[in-house]
Design a protein around this motif. Structure first.
Motif, PDB file in Angstrom:
ATOM      1  N   GLU A   1       0.685  -1.524   0.060  1.00  0.00           N
ATOM      2  CA  GLU A   1       0.140  -0.076  -0.365  1.00  0.00           C
ATOM      3  C   GLU A   1       1.289   1.475  -0.204  1.00  0.00           C
ATOM      4  N   ASP A   2       2.139   1.680   0.734  1.00  0.00           N
ATOM      5  CA  ASP A   2       3.096   2.241   0.893  1.00  0.00           C
ATOM      6  C   ASP A   2       3.224   2.548  -0.482  1.00  0.00           C
TER       7      ASP A   2
ATOM      8  N   PRO B   1       1.332 -13.018  -6.990  1.00  0.00           N
ATOM      9  CA  PRO B   1      -0.232 -13.730  -7.917  1.00  0.00           C
ATOM     10  C   PRO B   1      -1.079 -12.901  -6.669  1.00  0.00           C
ATOM     11  N   ARG B   2      -0.965 -13.196  -5.827  1.00  0.00           N
ATOM     12  CA  ARG B   2      -2.305 -12.963  -5.146  1.00  0.00           C
ATOM     13  C   ARG B   2      -2.549 -11.650  -4.853  1.00  0.00           C
ATOM     14  N   ARG B   3      -1.322 -11.167  -4.416  1.00  0.00           N
ATOM     15  CA  ARG B   3      -0.931  -9.594  -4.085  1.00  0.00           C
ATOM     16  C   ARG B   3      -1.137  -9.084  -5.096  1.00  0.00           C
ATOM     17  N   VAL B   4      -1.308  -9.039  -6.036  1.00  0.00           N
ATOM     18  CA  VAL B   4      -1.470  -8.528  -7.644  1.00  0.00           C
ATOM     19  C   VAL B   4      -2.955  -8.712  -7.662  1.00  0.00           C
ATOM     20  N   ASP B   5      -3.665  -9.478  -7.817  1.00  0.00           N
ATOM     21  CA  ASP B   5      -4.886  -9.817  -7.628  1.00  0.00           C
ATOM     22  C   ASP B   5      -5.415  -8.812  -6.286  1.00  0.00           C
ATOM     23  N   TRP B   6      -4.473  -8.546  -5.281  1.00  0.00           N
ATOM     24  CA  TRP B   6      -5.597  -8.042  -4.434  1.00  0.00           C
ATOM     25  C   TRP B   6      -5.780  -6.001  -4.375  1.00  0.00           C
ATOM     26  N   LEU B   7      -4.252  -5.893  -5.577  1.00  0.00           N
ATOM     27  CA  LEU B   7      -4.028  -4.168  -5.687  1.00  0.00           C
ATOM     28  C   LEU B   7      -5.265  -4.198  -6.816  1.00  0.00           C
ATOM     29  N   LEU B   8      -5.023  -5.211  -8.120  1.00  0.00           N
ATOM     30  CA  LEU B   8      -6.223  -5.192  -9.058  1.00  0.00           C
ATOM     31  C   LEU B   8      -7.888  -4.386  -9.127  1.00  0.00           C
ATOM     32  N   ASP B   9      -8.028  -5.891  -7.404  1.00  0.00           N
ATOM     33  CA  ASP B   9      -8.991  -5.128  -7.375  1.00  0.00           C
ATOM     34  C   ASP B   9      -9.547  -3.981  -6.061  1.00  0.00           C
ATOM     35  N   ALA B  10      -8.427  -3.623  -6.394  1.00  0.00           N
ATOM     36  CA  ALA B  10      -8.290  -2.258  -5.044  1.00  0.00           C
ATOM     37  C   ALA B  10      -8.518  -0.946  -5.822  1.00  0.00           C
ATOM     38  N   GLY B  11      -8.486  -0.938  -7.639  1.00  0.00           N
ATOM     39  CA  GLY B  11      -7.805  -0.162  -8.715  1.00  0.00           C
ATOM     40  C   GLY B  11      -6.634   0.203  -8.185  1.00  0.00           C
ATOM     41  N   ARG B  12      -5.966  -0.567  -8.579  1.00  0.00           N
ATOM     42  CA  ARG B  12      -4.237   0.085  -8.467  1.00  0.00           C
ATOM     43  C   ARG B  12      -3.778  -0.839  -9.249  1.00  0.00           C
ATOM     44  N   ASP B  13      -4.560  -0.700 -10.558  1.00  0.00           N
ATOM     45  CA  ASP B  13      -3.533  -1.068 -11.877  1.00  0.00           C
ATOM     46  C   ASP B  13      -2.517  -0.276 -12.604  1.00  0.00           C
ATOM     47  N   ASP B  14      -2.369   1.155 -11.538  1.00  0.00           N
ATOM     48  CA  ASP B  14      -0.666   2.061 -11.906  1.00  0.00           C
ATOM     49  C   ASP B  14       0.031   1.292 -11.471  1.00  0.00           C
ATOM     50  N   ALA B  15      -0.571   1.010  -9.602  1.00  0.00           N
ATOM     51  CA  ALA B  15       1.178   0.314  -9.385  1.00  0.00           C
ATOM     52  C   ALA B  15       0.731  -1.269  -9.883  1.00  0.00           C
ATOM     53  N   VAL B  16       0.805  -1.906 -10.033  1.00  0.00           N
ATOM     54  CA  VAL B  16       0.966  -3.392 -11.063  1.00  0.00           C
ATOM     55  C   VAL B  16       2.172  -3.196 -12.029  1.00  0.00           C
ATOM     56  N   ARG B  17       0.925  -1.867 -13.413  1.00  0.00           N
ATOM     57  CA  ARG B  17       2.324  -2.171 -13.994  1.00  0.00           C
ATOM     58  C   ARG B  17       3.705  -1.248 -13.577  1.00  0.00           C
TER      59      ARG B  17
END
Length: 282
Positions: free
Chosen positions: A213-214, A245-261
């Motif tokens: 999150e940070d 992978p599980r944390r990527v799923d969690w980030l995407l669910d939270a709308g953090r697509d930019d962070a994943v990219r």
């Protein structure tokens, strides 16, 4: 099998095909949606090698290169080796085997020289070094920093990144200065097991939610990692191969697509020069 519309990279984990789960861990990662791995060789002593020369590290590195080749066949993306000398070796040499700090330094530098051969030949992507994350004498600390600086010399010569295992800190300004003196771009200094932010390099963030999150909130370049150690004697240590992978799923669910990219496409490109999208074959 879980799939994402993005590469999913674990930037730091270990695979032990002889004593650990090896390729079974890779299958777990892939089934969970993982696509790319940066596989760091396990410490030499954990693979049963009591090193005395730089050449004695070669079978450690060859084991990693081979398991990476096999891992790449199981992934929708691919894996790359990161090779080097674990900074904890200095204590094994000084405390357990009677080396003085200077002799330990020289042996560890020789091991890094061997690792650099693999990078120059295109058989490894990056180097790994660092300094102890625990209390040591001033002489051992000085020797360890000399090894780290030698790692930076080699990173400059090989035009590659250097992953670091260091003390728990969010400030590696001293290392950044050494990198700058050698012409190593600051972003190519990668702190393994990092918090969500770092001064003086690129953080490879341990994939717990608070740290991620940070990192996501700040928007600076970062990686995600597990430091999976693949040690059957320590099955619950650090994080398992399904975690990223599980944390990527969690980030995407939270709308953090930019962070994943950021973590899985942009930062791998800027730090390692790798294209995780072009190497992804669904």
């Amino acid at each position: 099998m879980q799939e994402f519309d993005t590469p999913v990279v674990d930037n730091h984990l270990h695979l032990d095909p002889d004593h650990g789960r090896g390729l079974e861990a890779v299958k777990d990662f892939a089934r969970s949606g993982g696509t790319h791995l940066l596989v760091v060789n396990k410490p030499s002593w954990l693979l049963g090698h009591e090193v005395e020369t730089g050449e004695d590290f070669r079978p450690v590195f060859e084991t990693t290169v081979e398991v990476v080749r096999e891992a790449s066949e199981l992934l929708p993306g691919r894996a790359w080796p990161v090779l080097g000398v674990h900074p904890g070796l200095v204590s094994k040499l000084v405390d357990d085997r009677g080396y003085d700090p200077e002799a330990a330094r020289d042996l560890m530098c020789a091991g890094l020289d061997t690792a650099a051969e693999f990078v120059r030949e295109g058989d490894a992507l990056a180097l790994k070094s660092g300094r102890p994350h625990y209390e040591v004498t001033d002489a051992v600390w000085e020797a360890s920093n000399a090894v780290l600086r030698h790692g930076l010399d080699l990173a400059a010569d090989c035009d590659c990144a250097l992953q670091l295992h260091t003390e728990s800190t969010t400030d590696l300004s001293d290392v950044a200065e050494w990198a700058d003196e050698r012409g190593v771009p600051g972003e190519r200094v990668v702190k393994h097991y990092a918090q969500g932010h770092l001064t003086g390099g690129t953080p490879s963030v341990m994939s717990d939610k608070d740290r991620l999150e940070d990192a996501a909130e700040r928007g600076d370049p970062f990686f995600m990692e597990t430091d999976f150690i693949d040690d059957p004697d320590r099955p619950g240590a650090v994080m398992g191969p399904k975690t990223v992978p599980r944390r990527v799923d969690w980030l995407l669910d939270a709308g953090r697509d930019d962070a994943v990219r950021n973590a899985h496409v942009e930062t791998p490109a800027s730090v390692y020069g790798i294209d995780t999208e072009a190497t992804l074959d669904r």
